[in-house]
Write a protein that holds these residues in place. Structure first.
Motif, PDB file in Angstrom:
ATOM      1  N   THR B  68       0.852  -1.191   0.000  1.00  0.00           N
ATOM      2  CA  THR B  68       0.000   0.000   0.000  1.00  0.00           C
ATOM      3  C   THR B  68       0.887   1.240   0.000  1.00  0.00           C
ATOM      4  O   THR B  68       1.796   1.353   0.832  1.00  0.00           O
ATOM      5  CB  THR B  68      -0.916  -0.007   1.235  1.00  0.00           C
ATOM      6  OG1 THR B  68      -1.623  -1.244   1.251  1.00  0.00           O
ATOM      7  CG2 THR B  68      -1.917   1.125   1.164  1.00  0.00           C
ATOM      8  N   TYR B  81      -4.199   6.585  -0.343  1.00  0.00           N
ATOM      9  CA  TYR B  81      -3.578   5.273  -0.225  1.00  0.00           C
ATOM     10  C   TYR B  81      -4.157   4.343  -1.281  1.00  0.00           C
ATOM     11  O   TYR B  81      -5.380   4.259  -1.439  1.00  0.00           O
ATOM     12  CB  TYR B  81      -3.804   4.677   1.168  1.00  0.00           C
ATOM     13  CG  TYR B  81      -2.888   5.264   2.206  1.00  0.00           C
ATOM     14  CD1 TYR B  81      -1.559   4.854   2.273  1.00  0.00           C
ATOM     15  CD2 TYR B  81      -3.338   6.241   3.095  1.00  0.00           C
ATOM     16  CE1 TYR B  81      -0.693   5.394   3.210  1.00  0.00           C
ATOM     17  CE2 TYR B  81      -2.477   6.786   4.029  1.00  0.00           C
ATOM     18  CZ  TYR B  81      -1.164   6.359   4.080  1.00  0.00           C
ATOM     19  OH  TYR B  81      -0.311   6.896   5.001  1.00  0.00           O
ATOM     20  N   LYS B  83      -3.606   0.293  -2.902  1.00  0.00           N
ATOM     21  CA  LYS B  83      -2.977  -0.998  -2.656  1.00  0.00           C
ATOM     22  C   LYS B  83      -2.733  -1.705  -3.987  1.00  0.00           C
ATOM     23  O   LYS B  83      -3.639  -1.755  -4.835  1.00  0.00           O
ATOM     24  CB  LYS B  83      -3.909  -1.846  -1.788  1.00  0.00           C
ATOM     25  CG  LYS B  83      -3.262  -3.090  -1.210  1.00  0.00           C
ATOM     26  CD  LYS B  83      -4.223  -3.783  -0.267  1.00  0.00           C
ATOM     27  CE  LYS B  83      -3.614  -5.019   0.354  1.00  0.00           C
ATOM     28  NZ  LYS B  83      -4.572  -5.722   1.205  1.00  0.00           N
TER      29      LYS B  83
END
Lengths: 206, 206
Positions: B68, B81, B83
């Motif tokens: 992430t 963020y 991932k």
């Protein structure tokens, strides 16, 4: 009896080719239905001919797929002509190289089978070894081109790769058709390996 | 003579396994140096064990590679963020499925070889047919994952696909390591096909 034992093909040697492979030891059981196909000496040449044809078609279709379109450039905020062609992607270059090798290999083995029919039982093993190597090359090339083609078709939202097939429709049609032919060629190589394996196995005395 | 002709392994049957495969017809020539490897009954089990281990390692390494990172979002002009994981790409999903099949197949064939040593000569052919199919699956999966991994590593300027490996370094290291192990597994499958072919060929009387 002496007349039938004598080889009858000394006069007409070019028409009646003597079979260098002894018939498989069948024992008492009748041969299965597929033995006609497996024992035929032409099926190998036919499959290799199909492999050659499929390789040439796959290469020609992907190479002729280049397309030029007006594409907006987000950096200059203008439109410009951009060309999509197979050698923009290393995966497609590998694809073309791999199927060039497959086509060349098919031609060489066809000539070997036709020109040297006496070496057939040796060829069975050598061809099996090379066919396995070729299957690795051809299958990985199909997988690589298929993966890049799929990203072009669907894009990938997770990493921000845009699809391009909405714009370059002809290019993508050529890629797709070439991939279908390549898949067929890979299946032909698997069939060649199966055929050689069964032929080898049938020569083993029970 | 009568004492040596009698099977000596009735008492110690668990230690001395009788070989169901007749020794190859070697004629008068001395056997070549590689015949020790080819005729060994363990080499097949060892190679299949390597295939199983490589499949498991390839799957574990690619599955544990998720990472992430803070990534700028050009639409909202902010950072967020995001991932990266293997199931963001269909190619990597196919890769994991293909090597799950390869690992399962390796385990099944190892058990078959250990539990039914008497069927070895039949297994030679059946394994050869299935191995060829598996090579197609494993090689195409390696090619597909390799092609997508290469786009992630280098990007593609022609169609505007950005590279992601400068940001997701751990993810890409896992992909690369998994691909290396997958290439090794594909080579092991080729070796398995070669071994079975040579074993079959050596049973044919000259």
């Amino acid at each position: 009896m002496a007349t039938t034992d004598k080889p009858a093909d000394t006069e007409y040697g070019k028409e009646v080719t003597p079979s260098p492979i002894p018939p498989p030891a069948s024992g008492g059981a009748p041969p299965p239905w597929w033995s006609v196909v497996v024992d035929s000496s032409y099926i190998d040449v036919i499959l290799r001919g199909l492999l050659f044809a499929a390789s040439v078609v796959a290469i020609v279709v992907i190479v002729t797929g280049d397309q030029t379109e007006l594409v907006p450039n987000p950096l200059t905020r203008s439109v410009e002509y951009r060309k999509a062609e197979f050698n923009n992607s290393p995966a497609f270059i590998y694809f073309v190289v791999a199927f060039s090798v497959a086509g060349l290999y098919a031609i060489i083995t066809i000539f070997a089978l036709i020109l040297k029919p006496n070496f057939k039982i040796k060829f069975l093993l050598y061809f099996l070894l090379w066919d396995a190597l070729l299957l690795g090359v051809v299958a990985s090339a199909t997988g690589a081109a298929g993966a890049v083609g799929y990203v072009g078709l669907k894009g990938n939202d997770h990493v921000g790769w845009f699809k391009i097939c909405n714009r370059y429709d002809k290019f993508c049609r050529h890629i797709g058709a070439s991939l279908a032919v390549a898949l067929f060629a890979s299946i032909v190589v698997v069939l060649l390996i199966w055929l050689s394996s069964i032929k080898l196995h049938r020569r083993i005395p029970k």
